[in-house]
Design an enzyme around this catalytic site. Structure first.
Site, PDB file in Angstrom:
ATOM      1  N   ASP A 269      21.578  19.070  92.253  1.00  0.00           N
ATOM      2  CA  ASP A 269      20.867  19.096  90.972  1.00  0.00           C
ATOM      3  C   ASP A 269      21.209  20.360  90.191  1.00  0.00           C
ATOM      4  O   ASP A 269      21.458  20.314  88.982  1.00  0.00           O
ATOM      5  CB  ASP A 269      19.354  19.045  91.207  1.00  0.00           C
ATOM      6  CG  ASP A 269      18.850  17.642  91.491  1.00  0.00           C
ATOM      7  OD1 ASP A 269      19.438  16.691  90.959  1.00  0.00           O
ATOM      8  OD2 ASP A 269      17.876  17.508  92.237  1.00  0.00           O
ATOM      9  N   ILE A 270      21.194  21.498  90.862  1.00  0.00           N
ATOM     10  CA  ILE A 270      21.452  22.758  90.172  1.00  0.00           C
ATOM     11  C   ILE A 270      22.890  22.806  89.670  1.00  0.00           C
ATOM     12  O   ILE A 270      23.152  23.206  88.525  1.00  0.00           O
ATOM     13  CB  ILE A 270      21.148  23.952  91.088  1.00  0.00           C
ATOM     14  CG1 ILE A 270      19.653  24.011  91.406  1.00  0.00           C
ATOM     15  CG2 ILE A 270      21.587  25.265  90.443  1.00  0.00           C
ATOM     16  CD1 ILE A 270      19.278  25.027  92.470  1.00  0.00           C
TER      17      ILE A 270
END
Length: 432
Positions: free
Chosen positions: A198-199
């Site tokens: 996600d990051i």
């Protein structure tokens, strides 16, 4: 985060003791994305963290949420009733303004279209087809705003046989081969607890938007962007896929040891574990001669090249471990730093954010908060000399800024906002 309880009071006390107050940016300094307007239809992590990066850079980011419940990520624990969110949501939604719109109502949709018409950027991560069904597709939006940069974040892309699949970070870790690469050989691979996919997807999204805004300066035209979680996850496996193509062999799990260099991995001092990474022969020589005072081993031709050392990994590791076990970490840290040998102690998350390195870099600070007293803040790792990032402001409550945004962006009067509220634009029985 703290709440208004005895435990909350203790947490606030620890926060004040452990972390410095945020230092405001210089008065009058410009912001990197000053004047850029972003409509944010994202939820969970990848999309919101990307738009938070833009907000930190000074863009006016409007987070659009459904009335009442809002972004499901708000409810990740520990929930703080005073701010309608838990720390995970606060971490990913700083410096935004919150607008609550019921996109199932015509008045809510009309308001969304009006905001998009004034925006520079739209970011969305709904399931494939949702924006089309709402009449908010890129084609529809650019008809009224040809300079619009429109970014879609999805699990597997917006076209193809997997376009309808939902996806979260752990699934991307599994299907990209990332999990199979990590862990120990005697058991199944393990996922990273941190939402690394996600990051990293958020970083791709924010970078792609910055590139599109730069391109617009020359062409005057916006464009559509697509970033997929799975694509990013494959990228995050690094160079291992190319090694597999060349050798035909899958990466082997080696725990904390690198398969490509030796010595590397975790060793145990007298008091605690630490990790070293000897990326070349020069470092290996400094480790043996200057740190461990083993000139005979340094001269051993069986250890002359990295290929030789990888083949004799167990022998070398046993030699080093025997030496390291004789002294505490502080002793070895000082010697390795003087010898310029890359090393680091194994820390917990709590130790890391309170470490001398984090304190000196002011990575974690505290902000005043009207409901909580103080709020912890983890800064982005970006340091601009001329256009410092925006001072952090807490993530918004659901629809907290609906009225002010409609006034600022659209020039709506109080009467118009009341009319929209009556028509259900902000949900049932909710005001702007």
């Amino acid at each position: 985060m703290a709440s208004q309880s005895s435990n909350g009071s203790d947490a606030i006390k620890r926060l004040v003791e452990d972390f410095p107050e945020h230092t405001p940016r210089p008065a009058g300094a410009k912001l990197p994305l000053e004047g850029i307007r972003v409509v944010d239809f994202t939820h969970y992590i990848a999309g919101p963290f990307a738009t938070m990066i833009l907000a930190d850079m000074g863009a006016d980011v409007i987070k659009v949420e459904a009335p009442g419940k809002g972004d499901d990520f708000r409810h990740y624990p520990p929930m703080q009733a005073e701010v309608e969110a838990g720390p995970p949501f606060m971490w990913a939604n700083r410096n935004k303004r919150g607008v609550a719109l019921d996109l199932k109502s015509e008045s809510g949709l009309a308001t969304a279209r009006a905001l998009i018409a004034k925006a520079d950027v739209v970011v969305e991560n709904f399931s494939t087809g949702v924006m089309d069904r709402l009449g908010l597709s890129y084609e529809r939006c650019r008809a009224n705003n040809p300079g619009l940069v429109f970014c879609s974040v999805s699990a597997y892309g917006r076209t193809g046989v997997s376009a309808d699949r939902l996806g979260f970070d752990p699934i991307a870790q599994a299907e990209s081969g990332f999990i199979a690469m990590n862990g120990y050989a005697d058991r199944e691979g393990v996922r990273a607890l941190s939402p690394v996919m996600d990051i990293s997807t958020a970083l791709m999204v924010s970078n792609s938007i910055l590139g599109a805004l730069f391109a617009r300066q020359n062409s005057g035209k916006g464009q559509q962007i697509e970033v997929a979680l799975f694509d990013t996850a494959v990228m995050m496996t690094g160079y291992a896929p190319l090694q597999q193509i060349v050798t035909g062999k899958e990466p082997q799990r080696g725990g904390n040891t690198s398969p490509d260099t030796c010595p590397s991995g975790v060793f145990y001092a007298k008091d605690r574990p630490f990790l070293i990474n000897s990326g070349n022969t020069q470092i290996f020589q400094r480790l043996l001669i200057q740190v461990l005072e083993m000139p005979e081993a340094a001269a051993n031709q069986d250890f002359a090249t990295n290929k030789d050392r990888v083949a004799r990994r167990e022998e070398i590791n046993a030699l080093l471990q025997e030496a390291f076990s004789q002294q505490p970490w502080a002793y070895w840290q000082e010697r390795m730093r003087k010898a310029n040998v890359p090393c680091g102690v194994l820390r917990t998350a709590g130790e890391a954010i309170r470490s001398p390195e984090a304190r000196e870099r002011r990575l974690v600070t505290r902000l005043e908060h009207p409901d909580l007293g103080w709020l912890p803040n983890i800064s982005l790792p970006i340091r601009y000399s001329e256009t410092p990032l925006a001072d952090p402001k807490p993530a918004p409550k659901i629809g907290e800024h609906t009225g002010s945004v409609l006034d600022d962006w659209l020039g709506y009067s109080g009467a118009v906002i009341d009319e929209l509220a009556g028509a259900g634009a902000f949900g049932r029985n909710r005001k702007g």
